[in-house]
Design an enzyme around this catalytic site. Structure first.
Site, PDB file in Angstrom:
ATOM      1  N   CYS A   1      -1.000   9.586  -7.370  1.00  0.00           N
ATOM      2  CA  CYS A   1      -0.618  10.809  -8.067  1.00  0.00           C
ATOM      3  C   CYS A   1      -1.699  11.824  -7.717  1.00  0.00           C
ATOM      4  O   CYS A   1      -2.810  11.748  -8.242  1.00  0.00           O
ATOM      5  CB  CYS A   1      -0.556  10.598  -9.576  1.00  0.00           C
ATOM      6  SG  CYS A   1      -0.317  12.143 -10.473  1.00  0.00           S
TER       7      CYS A   1
ATOM      8  N   CYS B   1      -2.628  14.227 -10.913  1.00  0.00           N
ATOM      9  CA  CYS B   1      -3.359  13.730 -12.093  1.00  0.00           C
ATOM     10  C   CYS B   1      -3.458  12.210 -12.030  1.00  0.00           C
ATOM     11  O   CYS B   1      -4.155  11.680 -11.174  1.00  0.00           O
ATOM     12  CB  CYS B   1      -2.727  14.227 -13.384  1.00  0.00           C
ATOM     13  SG  CYS B   1      -0.953  13.945 -13.516  1.00  0.00           S
ATOM     14  N   SER B   2      -2.768  11.509 -12.922  1.00  0.00           N
ATOM     15  CA  SER B   2      -2.879  10.048 -12.925  1.00  0.00           C
ATOM     16  C   SER B   2      -1.560   9.393 -13.319  1.00  0.00           C
ATOM     17  O   SER B   2      -1.543   8.380 -13.988  1.00  0.00           O
ATOM     18  CB  SER B   2      -3.989   9.612 -13.876  1.00  0.00           C
ATOM     19  OG  SER B   2      -3.736  10.115 -15.180  1.00  0.00           O
ATOM     20  N   CYS B   3      -0.421   9.992 -12.895  1.00  0.00           N
ATOM     21  CA  CYS B   3       0.888   9.368 -13.144  1.00  0.00           C
ATOM     22  C   CYS B   3       0.873   7.958 -12.550  1.00  0.00           C
ATOM     23  O   CYS B   3       0.437   7.761 -11.417  1.00  0.00           O
ATOM     24  CB  CYS B   3       2.009  10.168 -12.496  1.00  0.00           C
ATOM     25  SG  CYS B   3       2.176  11.838 -13.167  1.00  0.00           S
TER      26      CYS B   3
END
Lengths: 110, 210
Positions: free
Chosen positions: B110, B113-115
Protein backbone atom coordinates in the site's frame (compact mmCIF):
# COMPACT_ATOMS: atom_id res chain seq x y z
CA UNK A 1 -26.82 -11.78 -26.01
CA UNK A 2 -29.80 -12.54 -23.83
CA UNK A 3 -32.60 -10.03 -23.94
CA UNK A 4 -32.99 -8.22 -20.64
CA UNK A 5 -36.26 -9.25 -18.98
CA UNK A 6 -37.13 -5.57 -18.38
CA UNK A 7 -35.87 -3.56 -21.36
CA UNK A 8 -37.75 -0.50 -20.08
CA UNK A 9 -35.42 -0.18 -17.07
CA UNK A 10 -33.49 3.09 -17.06
CA UNK A 11 -30.38 3.08 -14.89
CA UNK A 12 -29.26 6.05 -12.80
CA UNK A 13 -26.09 7.95 -13.57
CA UNK A 14 -23.09 5.93 -12.39
CA UNK A 15 -24.92 2.64 -11.93
CA UNK A 16 -23.37 1.05 -14.97
CA UNK A 17 -19.61 1.01 -15.53
CA UNK A 18 -18.39 3.37 -18.24
CA UNK A 19 -15.39 1.19 -19.13
CA UNK A 20 -14.96 -2.55 -19.64
CA UNK A 21 -12.14 -5.04 -19.30
CA UNK A 22 -9.60 -4.61 -22.11
CA UNK A 23 -10.20 -0.86 -22.59
CA UNK A 24 -7.11 1.35 -22.78
CA UNK A 25 -7.57 4.51 -20.72
CA UNK A 26 -5.52 7.26 -19.11
CA UNK A 27 -5.34 8.15 -15.45
CA UNK A 28 -6.12 11.83 -15.00
CA UNK A 29 -3.38 14.30 -14.30
CA UNK A 30 -4.99 16.40 -11.61
CA UNK A 31 -3.67 17.64 -8.32
CA UNK A 32 -6.67 18.66 -6.21
CA UNK A 33 -6.12 19.71 -2.61
CA UNK A 34 -6.80 16.93 -0.11
CA UNK A 35 -6.12 13.26 0.38
CA UNK A 36 -6.95 11.38 -2.81
CA UNK A 37 -6.66 7.65 -3.16
CA UNK A 38 -4.74 8.01 -6.42
CA UNK A 39 -0.99 7.86 -5.89
CA UNK A 40 0.90 10.51 -7.85
CA UNK A 41 3.20 8.04 -9.56
CA UNK A 42 0.33 6.72 -11.71
CA UNK A 43 -1.21 10.07 -12.72
CA UNK A 44 -1.16 10.69 -16.45
CA UNK A 45 -0.17 7.10 -17.20
CA UNK A 46 -1.82 4.89 -19.77
CA UNK A 47 -3.33 1.69 -18.43
CA UNK A 48 -5.46 -1.25 -19.49
CA UNK A 49 -8.57 -2.17 -17.57
CA UNK A 50 -8.24 -5.69 -16.25
CA UNK A 51 -11.56 -5.90 -14.37
CA UNK A 52 -14.54 -3.85 -13.33
CA UNK A 53 -14.90 -4.07 -9.57
CA UNK A 54 -18.40 -4.90 -8.39
CA UNK A 55 -20.31 -3.59 -6.54
CA UNK A 56 -20.08 0.18 -7.05
CA UNK A 57 -18.21 2.12 -4.41
CA UNK A 58 -19.02 5.34 -2.63
CA UNK A 59 -17.24 8.39 -4.02
CA UNK A 60 -15.13 8.70 -0.90
CA UNK A 61 -13.26 11.72 -2.20
CA UNK A 62 -16.47 13.74 -2.31
CA UNK A 63 -17.83 12.08 0.80
CA UNK A 64 -14.66 12.98 2.69
CA UNK A 65 -15.48 16.64 2.14
CA UNK A 66 -19.15 16.23 2.98
CA UNK A 67 -20.31 16.67 -0.60
CA UNK A 68 -22.53 14.45 -2.73
CA UNK A 69 -23.08 11.97 0.05
CA UNK A 70 -24.05 8.61 -1.36
CA UNK A 71 -22.84 9.10 -4.93
CA UNK A 72 -21.52 5.80 -6.24
CA UNK A 73 -19.40 4.76 -9.20
CA UNK A 74 -17.21 1.85 -10.14
CA UNK A 75 -13.63 1.10 -9.29
CA UNK A 76 -11.49 -0.57 -11.92
CA UNK A 77 -8.52 -2.85 -11.50
CA UNK A 78 -6.04 -1.52 -14.03
CA UNK A 79 -2.69 -2.78 -15.29
CA UNK A 80 0.40 -0.66 -16.06
CA UNK A 81 3.78 -2.14 -17.08
CA UNK A 82 6.44 -1.17 -14.52
CA UNK A 83 8.69 -0.15 -17.42
CA UNK A 84 6.09 2.53 -18.32
CA UNK A 85 6.15 3.91 -14.79
CA UNK A 86 9.89 4.01 -14.19
CA UNK A 87 12.40 5.00 -16.86
CA UNK A 88 15.24 2.49 -16.90
CA UNK A 89 13.26 -0.14 -14.96
CA UNK A 90 15.71 -2.96 -14.36
CA UNK A 91 13.36 -5.97 -14.10
CA UNK A 92 11.56 -7.97 -16.75
CA UNK A 93 9.49 -6.16 -19.40
CA UNK A 94 6.51 -8.28 -18.34
CA UNK A 95 6.56 -6.97 -14.74
CA UNK A 96 3.51 -4.89 -13.99
CA UNK A 97 1.48 -2.92 -11.51
CA UNK A 98 -2.16 -3.61 -10.65
CA UNK A 99 -4.11 -0.91 -8.89
CA UNK A 100 -7.75 0.07 -8.32
CA UNK A 101 -8.77 3.45 -9.68
CA UNK A 102 -12.11 5.19 -9.29
CA UNK A 103 -14.08 5.99 -12.43
CA UNK A 104 -13.79 9.77 -12.01
CA UNK A 105 -10.00 9.44 -12.39
CA UNK A 106 -10.09 7.56 -15.70
CA UNK A 107 -10.27 9.16 -19.14
CA UNK A 108 -11.16 7.22 -22.27
CA UNK A 109 -9.04 7.33 -25.38
CA UNK A 110 -10.68 8.51 -28.56
CA UNK B 1 21.22 6.26 27.80
CA UNK B 2 23.24 5.71 24.65
CA UNK B 3 22.92 2.74 22.46
CA UNK B 4 25.54 1.67 19.98
CA UNK B 5 23.95 -1.28 18.18
CA UNK B 6 23.28 -0.87 14.50
CA UNK B 7 19.67 -2.12 14.57
CA UNK B 8 16.76 0.24 14.06
CA UNK B 9 16.01 1.75 17.45
CA UNK B 10 12.80 0.56 19.00
CA UNK B 11 10.82 3.70 19.67
CA UNK B 12 8.85 3.58 22.86
CA UNK B 13 6.89 6.76 23.40
CA UNK B 14 8.24 8.43 26.49
CA UNK B 15 8.44 11.99 27.68
CA UNK B 16 6.34 14.54 25.79
CA UNK B 17 3.73 12.99 23.48
CA UNK B 18 3.99 13.93 19.81
CA UNK B 19 1.62 16.09 17.78
CA UNK B 20 -0.42 13.22 16.30
CA UNK B 21 -0.58 11.35 19.58
CA UNK B 22 -2.06 14.41 21.27
CA UNK B 23 -4.49 14.90 18.39
CA UNK B 24 -5.59 11.25 18.54
CA UNK B 25 -6.12 11.38 22.31
CA UNK B 26 -8.01 14.69 22.08
CA UNK B 27 -10.24 13.37 19.29
CA UNK B 28 -10.92 10.11 21.12
CA UNK B 29 -11.76 11.86 24.39
CA UNK B 30 -13.98 14.38 22.63
CA UNK B 31 -15.90 11.64 20.79
CA UNK B 32 -16.38 9.77 24.07
CA UNK B 33 -17.39 12.94 25.92
CA UNK B 34 -20.01 13.74 23.31
CA UNK B 35 -21.30 10.17 23.44
CA UNK B 36 -20.52 9.47 19.77
CA UNK B 37 -18.20 6.56 20.54
CA UNK B 38 -18.20 4.69 23.83
CA UNK B 39 -14.75 3.65 25.17
CA UNK B 40 -16.06 0.07 25.34
CA UNK B 41 -16.55 0.17 21.57
CA UNK B 42 -12.90 1.04 21.07
CA UNK B 43 -11.86 -1.80 23.36
CA UNK B 44 -14.17 -4.15 21.48
CA UNK B 45 -12.65 -3.12 18.14
CA UNK B 46 -9.18 -3.89 19.51
CA UNK B 47 -10.46 -7.36 20.42
CA UNK B 48 -11.77 -7.77 16.87
CA UNK B 49 -8.34 -6.83 15.47
CA UNK B 50 -6.47 -9.04 17.94
CA UNK B 51 -8.56 -12.06 16.95
CA UNK B 52 -7.19 -11.85 13.38
CA UNK B 53 -3.78 -13.16 12.39
CA UNK B 54 -1.84 -15.07 9.73
CA UNK B 55 -3.23 -18.37 11.04
CA UNK B 56 -6.55 -17.46 9.35
CA UNK B 57 -4.93 -16.74 5.99
CA UNK B 58 -2.88 -19.95 6.32
CA UNK B 59 -6.07 -21.97 6.72
CA UNK B 60 -7.59 -20.31 3.64
CA UNK B 61 -4.47 -21.11 1.60
CA UNK B 62 -4.28 -24.73 2.81
CA UNK B 63 -7.98 -25.24 1.99
CA UNK B 64 -7.41 -23.83 -1.50
CA UNK B 65 -4.49 -26.23 -2.02
CA UNK B 66 -6.53 -29.33 -1.20
CA UNK B 67 -9.99 -28.36 -2.44
CA UNK B 68 -10.09 -27.33 -6.13
CA UNK B 69 -13.69 -26.12 -5.92
CA UNK B 70 -12.94 -23.91 -2.93
CA UNK B 71 -9.89 -22.60 -4.78
CA UNK B 72 -12.08 -21.66 -7.72
CA UNK B 73 -14.56 -19.81 -5.49
CA UNK B 74 -11.69 -18.11 -3.64
CA UNK B 75 -10.17 -16.79 -6.86
CA UNK B 76 -13.59 -15.67 -8.13
CA UNK B 77 -14.58 -13.86 -4.93
CA UNK B 78 -12.02 -13.85 -2.14
CA UNK B 79 -14.28 -12.33 0.45
CA UNK B 80 -17.21 -14.68 -0.10
CA UNK B 81 -14.94 -17.74 0.08
CA UNK B 82 -13.34 -16.53 3.33
CA UNK B 83 -16.79 -15.87 4.74
CA UNK B 84 -17.61 -19.54 4.10
CA UNK B 85 -14.93 -20.30 6.70
CA UNK B 86 -16.44 -17.83 9.13
CA UNK B 87 -13.95 -15.03 8.52
CA UNK B 88 -15.93 -11.78 8.67
CA UNK B 89 -14.98 -8.53 6.93
CA UNK B 90 -15.63 -6.09 9.75
CA UNK B 91 -14.15 -3.23 7.72
CA UNK B 92 -16.34 -3.97 4.67
CA UNK B 93 -13.35 -4.33 2.34
CA UNK B 94 -13.40 -6.64 -0.67
CA UNK B 95 -10.69 -9.25 -1.16
CA UNK B 96 -8.93 -10.30 -4.34
CA UNK B 97 -6.88 -13.46 -3.97
CA UNK B 98 -3.84 -13.41 -6.25
CA UNK B 99 -2.74 -16.80 -7.49
CA UNK B 100 0.99 -17.42 -7.82
CA UNK B 101 1.84 -19.74 -10.70
CA UNK B 102 5.02 -20.99 -12.35
CA UNK B 103 4.80 -17.88 -14.56
CA UNK B 104 3.52 -15.15 -12.20
CA UNK B 105 4.65 -14.00 -8.76
CA UNK B 106 2.43 -11.55 -6.87
CA UNK B 107 3.43 -8.97 -4.30
CA UNK B 108 1.19 -6.64 -2.29
CA UNK B 109 1.86 -3.14 -0.98
CA UNK B 110 0.00 0.00 0.00
CA UNK B 111 2.04 2.95 -1.26
CA UNK B 112 -0.34 5.52 0.27
CA UNK B 113 -0.57 4.17 3.82
CA UNK B 114 -0.91 0.68 5.29
CA UNK B 115 -3.96 -0.99 3.67
CA UNK B 116 -3.60 -4.69 4.43
CA UNK B 117 -5.93 -7.70 4.41
CA UNK B 118 -6.50 -7.29 8.15
CA UNK B 119 -9.64 -9.46 8.33
CA UNK B 120 -7.56 -12.48 7.22
CA UNK B 121 -4.00 -11.59 8.29
CA UNK B 122 -4.40 -9.27 11.27
CA UNK B 123 -2.15 -6.28 11.76
CA UNK B 124 0.61 -5.68 9.21
CA UNK B 125 4.29 -5.98 10.14
CA UNK B 126 6.06 -2.67 10.82
CA UNK B 127 8.17 -2.81 7.68
CA UNK B 128 4.99 -3.04 5.58
CA UNK B 129 3.88 0.34 6.95
CA UNK B 130 7.22 2.08 6.57
CA UNK B 131 8.24 4.21 3.62
CA UNK B 132 11.21 2.20 2.29
CA UNK B 133 9.03 -0.85 1.56
CA UNK B 134 6.09 1.21 0.31
CA UNK B 135 8.19 3.25 -2.08
CA UNK B 136 10.44 0.47 -3.32
CA UNK B 137 7.93 -2.36 -3.76
CA UNK B 138 6.47 -0.62 -6.83
CA UNK B 139 9.78 0.83 -8.06
CA UNK B 140 12.16 -2.13 -7.75
CA UNK B 141 10.19 -5.19 -6.58
CA UNK B 142 12.92 -7.63 -7.57
CA UNK B 143 15.48 -5.80 -5.45
CA UNK B 144 13.10 -5.74 -2.47
CA UNK B 145 12.33 -9.45 -2.89
CA UNK B 146 16.03 -10.29 -3.05
CA UNK B 147 16.52 -8.53 0.28
CA UNK B 148 13.92 -10.90 1.72
CA UNK B 149 15.94 -13.78 0.27
CA UNK B 150 13.47 -14.32 -2.56
CA UNK B 151 15.04 -14.43 -5.99
CA UNK B 152 12.47 -14.60 -8.75
CA UNK B 153 13.61 -15.85 -12.16
CA UNK B 154 13.58 -13.17 -14.91
CA UNK B 155 11.27 -15.54 -16.81
CA UNK B 156 8.61 -15.10 -14.12
CA UNK B 157 6.40 -12.02 -14.34
CA UNK B 158 6.12 -9.94 -11.18
CA UNK B 159 2.76 -8.34 -10.46
CA UNK B 160 2.65 -5.73 -7.76
CA UNK B 161 -0.83 -4.93 -6.43
CA UNK B 162 -1.03 -1.50 -4.80
CA UNK B 163 -4.01 -1.29 -2.39
CA UNK B 164 -5.65 2.10 -2.54
CA UNK B 165 -9.30 2.00 -1.60
CA UNK B 166 -11.90 -0.62 -0.90
CA UNK B 167 -10.05 -3.76 -1.96
CA UNK B 168 -7.44 -5.78 -0.16
CA UNK B 169 -5.23 -8.51 -1.58
CA UNK B 170 -3.99 -11.87 -0.40
CA UNK B 171 -1.35 -13.89 -2.24
CA UNK B 172 -2.10 -17.58 -2.78
CA UNK B 173 1.42 -19.05 -2.75
CA UNK B 174 2.48 -22.05 -4.82
CA UNK B 175 2.07 -25.30 -2.96
CA UNK B 176 5.54 -26.70 -2.30
CA UNK B 177 6.54 -29.88 -4.07
CA UNK B 178 6.61 -33.05 -2.01
CA UNK B 179 3.54 -32.22 0.05
CA UNK B 180 1.18 -34.64 -1.69
CA UNK B 181 -1.04 -36.40 0.78
CA UNK B 182 -0.45 -33.89 3.58
CA UNK B 183 -3.41 -32.96 5.72
CA UNK B 184 -4.94 -29.49 5.67
CA UNK B 185 -3.50 -28.80 9.14
CA UNK B 186 -0.01 -29.88 8.11
CA UNK B 187 -0.18 -27.69 5.01
CA UNK B 188 -1.50 -24.69 6.95
CA UNK B 189 1.51 -24.93 9.27
CA UNK B 190 3.79 -24.31 6.26
CA UNK B 191 2.08 -21.09 5.17
CA UNK B 192 3.78 -17.92 6.40
CA UNK B 193 2.56 -14.34 6.63
CA UNK B 194 5.38 -13.21 4.33
CA UNK B 195 4.36 -15.72 1.66
CA UNK B 196 0.80 -14.33 1.74
CA UNK B 197 2.20 -10.79 1.28
CA UNK B 198 4.38 -12.15 -1.52
CA UNK B 199 7.81 -11.24 -0.17
CA UNK B 200 8.69 -14.91 0.12
CA UNK B 201 7.74 -18.29 -1.24
CA UNK B 202 7.12 -21.53 0.59
CA UNK B 203 9.93 -24.02 0.37
CA UNK B 204 9.39 -27.73 0.47
CA UNK B 205 9.94 -29.04 3.96
CA UNK B 206 10.13 -32.39 5.57
CA UNK B 207 6.84 -33.72 6.81
CA UNK B 208 6.70 -33.85 10.56
CA UNK B 209 5.65 -37.39 11.38
CA UNK B 210 3.40 -37.40 14.39
Amino acid sequence: MKTAPFPEIVTADGEKPVFKAGDTVFISTRYPVGHYRVPRYIRGKRCVIEAVIEPCGLNNEEEGFGRNAGQKRHYYRVAIPLADLWPGYAGSAADGLRIEVYETWLEGTK
Amino acid sequence: MTHTHDHTPITVPDGVPGYYEIMETAMRELLAEKGIIHPAEIRRQIEVLDSRGPQLGAKVVARAWIDPEFRQRLLANGRAACEELGITFYDDTGLIVLENTEKVHNLIVCTLCSCYPRPVLGLPPDWYKQKPYRARAVREPRGVLAEFGTVISPEVEIRVSDSTSQLRYLVLPLRPAGTEGWTEEELAALVTRDAMIGVSTIEAQERKVR
